[in-house]
Write a protein that holds these residues in place. Structure first.
Motif, PDB file in Angstrom:
ATOM      1  N   LEU A 124       0.948  -1.210  -0.072  1.00  0.00           N
ATOM      2  CA  LEU A 124       0.250   0.031   0.079  1.00  0.00           C
ATOM      3  C   LEU A 124       0.821   1.292   0.063  1.00  0.00           C
ATOM      4  O   LEU A 124       1.863   1.264   0.434  1.00  0.00           O
ATOM      5  N   ASP A 125       0.342   2.404  -0.639  1.00  0.00           N
ATOM      6  CA  ASP A 125       0.862   3.726  -0.387  1.00  0.00           C
ATOM      7  C   ASP A 125       0.856   4.094   0.853  1.00  0.00           C
ATOM      8  O   ASP A 125      -0.030   3.668   1.634  1.00  0.00           O
ATOM      9  N   HIS A 126       1.506   5.173   1.193  1.00  0.00           N
ATOM     10  CA  HIS A 126       1.431   5.987   2.542  1.00  0.00           C
ATOM     11  C   HIS A 126       0.168   6.132   3.068  1.00  0.00           C
ATOM     12  O   HIS A 126      -0.282   5.836   3.999  1.00  0.00           O
ATOM     13  N   ALA A 127      -0.551   6.955   2.207  1.00  0.00           N
ATOM     14  CA  ALA A 127      -1.830   7.350   2.584  1.00  0.00           C
ATOM     15  C   ALA A 127      -2.619   6.252   2.822  1.00  0.00           C
ATOM     16  O   ALA A 127      -3.461   6.093   3.790  1.00  0.00           O
ATOM     17  N   ALA A 128      -2.743   5.227   2.159  1.00  0.00           N
ATOM     18  CA  ALA A 128      -3.815   4.062   2.373  1.00  0.00           C
ATOM     19  C   ALA A 128      -3.274   3.462   3.445  1.00  0.00           C
ATOM     20  O   ALA A 128      -4.400   2.880   4.178  1.00  0.00           O
ATOM     21  N   SER A 129      -1.973   3.149   3.823  1.00  0.00           N
ATOM     22  CA  SER A 129      -1.558   2.285   4.846  1.00  0.00           C
ATOM     23  C   SER A 129      -1.980   3.213   6.137  1.00  0.00           C
ATOM     24  O   SER A 129      -2.329   2.463   7.030  1.00  0.00           O
ATOM     25  N   GLN A 130      -1.919   4.330   6.085  1.00  0.00           N
ATOM     26  CA  GLN A 130      -2.136   5.237   7.277  1.00  0.00           C
ATOM     27  C   GLN A 130      -3.919   5.024   7.545  1.00  0.00           C
ATOM     28  O   GLN A 130      -4.036   4.845   8.651  1.00  0.00           O
ATOM     29  N   GLN A 131      -4.422   4.842   6.563  1.00  0.00           N
ATOM     30  CA  GLN A 131      -6.083   4.837   6.732  1.00  0.00           C
ATOM     31  C   GLN A 131      -6.349   3.418   7.325  1.00  0.00           C
ATOM     32  O   GLN A 131      -7.055   3.282   8.157  1.00  0.00           O
ATOM     33  N   CYS A 132      -5.528   2.417   6.757  1.00  0.00           N
ATOM     34  CA  CYS A 132      -5.802   1.003   7.327  1.00  0.00           C
ATOM     35  C   CYS A 132      -5.309   0.800   8.909  1.00  0.00           C
ATOM     36  O   CYS A 132      -5.956   0.558   9.608  1.00  0.00           O
ATOM     37  N   LEU A 133      -4.148   1.765   8.999  1.00  0.00           N
ATOM     38  CA  LEU A 133      -3.618   1.608  10.547  1.00  0.00           C
ATOM     39  C   LEU A 133      -4.648   2.081  11.433  1.00  0.00           C
ATOM     40  O   LEU A 133      -4.925   1.659  12.554  1.00  0.00           O
ATOM     41  N   ARG A 134      -5.177   3.147  11.184  1.00  0.00           N
ATOM     42  CA  ARG A 134      -6.157   4.012  11.632  1.00  0.00           C
ATOM     43  C   ARG A 134      -7.103   3.090  12.069  1.00  0.00           C
ATOM     44  O   ARG A 134      -7.706   2.773  13.212  1.00  0.00           O
ATOM     45  N   GLY A 135      -7.884   2.593  10.998  1.00  0.00           N
ATOM     46  CA  GLY A 135      -9.090   1.488  11.248  1.00  0.00           C
ATOM     47  C   GLY A 135      -8.689   0.418  12.303  1.00  0.00           C
ATOM     48  O   GLY A 135      -9.381   0.228  13.167  1.00  0.00           O
ATOM     49  N   LEU A 136      -7.410  -0.107  12.008  1.00  0.00           N
ATOM     50  CA  LEU A 136      -7.177  -1.341  12.985  1.00  0.00           C
ATOM     51  C   LEU A 136      -6.957  -0.826  14.379  1.00  0.00           C
ATOM     52  O   LEU A 136      -7.357  -1.619  15.096  1.00  0.00           O
ATOM     53  N   GLN A 137      -6.442   0.230  14.438  1.00  0.00           N
ATOM     54  CA  GLN A 137      -6.239   0.818  15.757  1.00  0.00           C
ATOM     55  C   GLN A 137      -7.498   0.989  16.665  1.00  0.00           C
ATOM     56  O   GLN A 137      -7.780   0.678  17.802  1.00  0.00           O
ATOM     57  N   GLN A 138      -8.437   1.407  15.861  1.00  0.00           N
ATOM     58  CA  GLN A 138      -9.748   1.971  16.436  1.00  0.00           C
ATOM     59  C   GLN A 138     -10.499   0.542  16.657  1.00  0.00           C
ATOM     60  O   GLN A 138     -11.052   0.311  17.830  1.00  0.00           O
ATOM     61  N   LEU A 139     -10.290  -0.525  15.922  1.00  0.00           N
ATOM     62  CA  LEU A 139     -11.152  -1.588  16.143  1.00  0.00           C
ATOM     63  C   LEU A 139     -10.285  -2.258  17.101  1.00  0.00           C
ATOM     64  O   LEU A 139     -11.218  -3.079  17.982  1.00  0.00           O
ATOM     65  N   SER A 140      -9.077  -2.437  17.378  1.00  0.00           N
ATOM     66  CA  SER A 140      -8.339  -3.144  18.295  1.00  0.00           C
ATOM     67  C   SER A 140      -8.982  -2.671  19.800  1.00  0.00           C
ATOM     68  O   SER A 140      -9.283  -3.502  20.494  1.00  0.00           O
ATOM     69  N   LYS A 141      -9.285  -1.272  20.027  1.00  0.00           N
ATOM     70  CA  LYS A 141      -9.579  -0.855  21.208  1.00  0.00           C
ATOM     71  C   LYS A 141     -11.054  -0.927  21.411  1.00  0.00           C
ATOM     72  O   LYS A 141     -11.498  -1.719  22.461  1.00  0.00           O
ATOM     73  N   GLU A 142     -12.044  -0.750  20.158  1.00  0.00           N
ATOM     74  CA  GLU A 142     -13.552  -0.869  20.452  1.00  0.00           C
ATOM     75  C   GLU A 142     -13.719  -2.499  20.689  1.00  0.00           C
ATOM     76  O   GLU A 142     -14.421  -2.921  21.662  1.00  0.00           O
ATOM     77  N   LEU A 143     -13.187  -3.260  20.036  1.00  0.00           N
ATOM     78  CA  LEU A 143     -13.491  -4.911  20.308  1.00  0.00           C
ATOM     79  C   LEU A 143     -12.831  -5.762  21.153  1.00  0.00           C
ATOM     80  O   LEU A 143     -12.871  -6.732  21.579  1.00  0.00           O
ATOM     81  N   GLN A 144     -11.713  -4.962  21.792  1.00  0.00           N
ATOM     82  CA  GLN A 144     -10.784  -5.759  22.476  1.00  0.00           C
ATOM     83  C   GLN A 144     -10.201  -7.087  22.175  1.00  0.00           C
ATOM     84  O   GLN A 144     -10.125  -7.986  22.595  1.00  0.00           O
ATOM     85  N   LEU A 145      -9.966  -7.124  20.754  1.00  0.00           N
ATOM     86  CA  LEU A 145      -9.529  -8.097  19.813  1.00  0.00           C
ATOM     87  C   LEU A 145      -8.066  -8.366  19.745  1.00  0.00           C
ATOM     88  O   LEU A 145      -7.162  -7.240  19.289  1.00  0.00           O
ATOM     89  N   PRO A 146      -7.466  -9.200  20.223  1.00  0.00           N
ATOM     90  CA  PRO A 146      -6.129  -9.460  20.155  1.00  0.00           C
ATOM     91  C   PRO A 146      -5.578  -9.594  18.955  1.00  0.00           C
ATOM     92  O   PRO A 146      -6.277 -10.058  18.184  1.00  0.00           O
TER      93      PRO A 146
END
Lengths: 363, 228
Positions: free
Chosen positions: A164-186
């Motif tokens: 992924l290019d930088h912008a796309a990977s940052q977007q994915c990272l944001r999504g992942l971090q948000q989900l990791s917190k919300e779902l308490q998913l390891p």
């Protein structure tokens, strides 16, 4: 709940085998880091059940045994979500079809709804698209969403941002971090990009040639001089700081780190928020006294905690700042001339500070 | 120009034979093609060779050995007679068995090629999403090789319609029972009834052309190769 227990013995051929024993925290994001060919993907495959380690291997999450003596749960019965490097979306289904594929086969833990996934990963516009019209970043977001909809108890990600290019990977990272917190998913996140790891991970697993070299919290491992991480050109320490105030005149934000000020480009975060920062070792220089005639804004008083012994041109220093650590890579010649010793109080001039997005709370 | 009742019988018999054969071939050929597509080694290679044999063997060779196998004196022929009370050789059932063997490569090969093109990674992804192996096949493999199933079925059907040598050897020439179109045509030619022969031959050409045309059109530019 205990963590993820792994005791894996897998032989691919005479050139490669994976042997590792460890227990990982079953919360937050654990990064699996190592050069290519170190067995990172094989490890994920063994956990997902796509490859069966030899008898005697153990894969256990909390109280759920996936593999043990005379016991092997097939991949389709493991509550594991797997995001592959190449997304692996089903080409005969559109985006919504791919998501539904997971949803209809999930064990119904009701941890996450279709709407929630679509919103967090910004997929609303894409639902009716066929998969071959998606960009690499969009594909990966769909793949993450699909894996989440199978209601996993553990999410495996194999270099999902590699293409992924930088912008796309940052977007994915944001999504992942948000989900990791919300779902308490390891999550177990494979990467060979240390910056990605620094942004995401709480815990770190270092692999080399199919063997576990080191494991520990990201902050601890990043500040050690004796790991593979510190030998990298991009070696960097990670510190946490809180937002102290915004300086509108100069367009800067002042952060507080262990009672000292650190200036970065102005942030939009509210006061008091904790942020994770990454400071590359090569961007720190050492002064005996506080320089007054320098353009460098960030100068922190530190104590030399450890010095690398090396015959090379450059050596690495570990600097103590309150309870946190910085790394500095300087020439051996400078260290000699300044007569630097462990325990000396010196000043660290910091040329650049990389702010890591949406840092999860320090482990 | 109309067809007489013997000719209609032959057409009906031919279409029935081709339909039954095609259905059996899809049922048997699909798992066989799947197995061949996922294996490497000596045994699969040997099986592949056996499956492909009818492609190069003169049909009469196959027919000759099948005839021996179906004869009442043989184990299979004897067993069949015990079981059904009728003789296997020169029966419709014998034609079906012969056709299945003769047309097997035409069904197995396109399916095998299609299955080989399906990346293992997609099946792994399906497995991690909770799909069992049969579910993986139904939900991923089948939809991705739909065109190849059409190709395989059409080729199996058309090849059975066009069969002659095997049928002649094991079916004989019993009107209404084993006399298929190609045999009826042969009969006409042998007895120098060229007008009737023209009718049947022409009908076969038109039918075959139409079937192949529909097949190629549905597969676009790619011939009978399917697109993954």
């Amino acid at each position: 709940m205990s963590g993820l227990v792994l005791s894996i013995n897998y032989t691919a051929d005479q050139h490669f085998s994976l042997k590792l024993d460890c227990e990982l925290p079953a919360r937050g994001i654990t990064a699996v880091y190592g050069p290519s060919g170190s067995g990172k993907s094989t490890l994920l495959d063994c956990i997902a059940g796509l490859r069966a380690g030899e008898s005697g291997s153990v894969v256990k999450l909390g109280s759920t045994l996936w593999q043990g003596p005379n016991h092997l749960v097939p991949a389709w019965n493991r509550e594991v979500g797997y995001v592959f490097q190449d997304a692996r979306l089903f080409p005969h289904l559109n985006v919504l079809g791919n998501l539904r594929y997971a949803l209809t086969r999930s064990q119904q833990r009701d941890t996450i709804s279709l709407d929630q996934v679509i919103t967090s990963l910004e997929l609303n516009e894409l639902l009716q698209h066929t998969t071959d019209t998606l960009s690499a970043g969009q594909k990966q977001r769909v793949a993450i969403a699909r894996a989440l909809l199978s209601s996993p108890a553990l999410l495996l990600l194999d270099e999902p941002l590699a293409n992924l290019d930088h912008a796309a990977s940052q977007q994915c990272l944001r999504g992942l971090q948000q989900l990791s917190k919300e779902l308490q998913l390891p999550m177990l996140y494979v990467s060979h990009d240390i910056e990605e790891v620094a942004q995401l991970a709480d815990y770190l697993l270092l692999l080399e040639q199919g063997r576990l070299v080191e494991q520990g919290s990201l902050l601890e491992l990043c500040s050690r001089l004796d790991t593979r991480l510190s030998r990298e050109e991009r070696a960097a320490a990670i510190i946490t700081a809180s937002v102290k105030q915004h300086d509108i005149d100069f367009d800067l934000t002042e952060l507080d780190v262990e009672g000292h000020s650190l200036f970065v480009n102005r942030l939009s975060h509210s006061l008091g928020q904790q942020r994770r920062m990454r400071i590359p070792a090569r961007d720190i220089s050492i002064c005996r006294s506080r320089p007054s005639d320098t353009s460098i804004l960030n100068i922190l008083p530190v104590t030399i905690d450890e010095m690398e012994h090396s015959d090379g041109a450059r050596i690495l220093l570990r600097l103590c700042l309150g309870s946190q650590y910085l790394l500095a890579r300087i020439t051996r010649k400078s260290a000699m001339e300044l007569e630097l010793q462990v325990g000396d109080k010196v000043f660290a001039q910091i040329k650049s500070v990389a702010l890591l997005i949406e840092a999860s709370d320090a482990a | 120009m109309s067809l007489n009742s013997a000719e209609l019988d032959a057409i009906y018999l031919t279409l029935t034979l081709a339909s039954v054969t095609t259905i059996l071939l899809l049922i048997l050929g699909t798992p066989l093609a799947w197995w061949l597509s996922r294996r490497r080694g000596t045994v699969p290679a040997a099986i592949e060779a056996i499956v492909a044999l009818p492609l190069i063997l003169p049909p009469t060779v196959l027919g000759f050995y099948l005839l021996l196998l179906f004869a009442p004196q043989s184990a299979l022929g004897h067993f069949w007679q015990q079981l059904t009370g009728t003789q296997l050789a020169f029966s419709f059932s014998a034609l079906v068995i012969g056709s299945v063997i003769y047309s097997l490569p035409f069904v197995v090969q396109p399916l095998q090629t299609a299955f080989q093109r399906i990346p293992q990674g997609l099946l792994e992804a399906a497995a991690t999403l909770g799909a069992r192996p049969l579910d993986q096949f139904r939900s991923v493999v089948l939809p991705l090789s739909r065109r190849s199933f059409l190709t395989a079925a059409s080729l199996g059907f058309a090849h059975t319609v066009g069969e002659f040598g095997v049928v002649l050897m094991i079916g004989g020439n019993i009107p209404g029972e084993t006399q298929v179109l190609s045999i009826a045509l042969f009969d006409y030619v042998e007895s120098l009834r060229f007008d009737e022969a023209h009718r049947l031959a022409g009908a076969l050409i038109v039918f075959s052309l139409a079937l192949l045309f529909l097949l190629y059109r549905s597969n676009g530019q790619t011939g009978w190769r399917m697109r993954a």
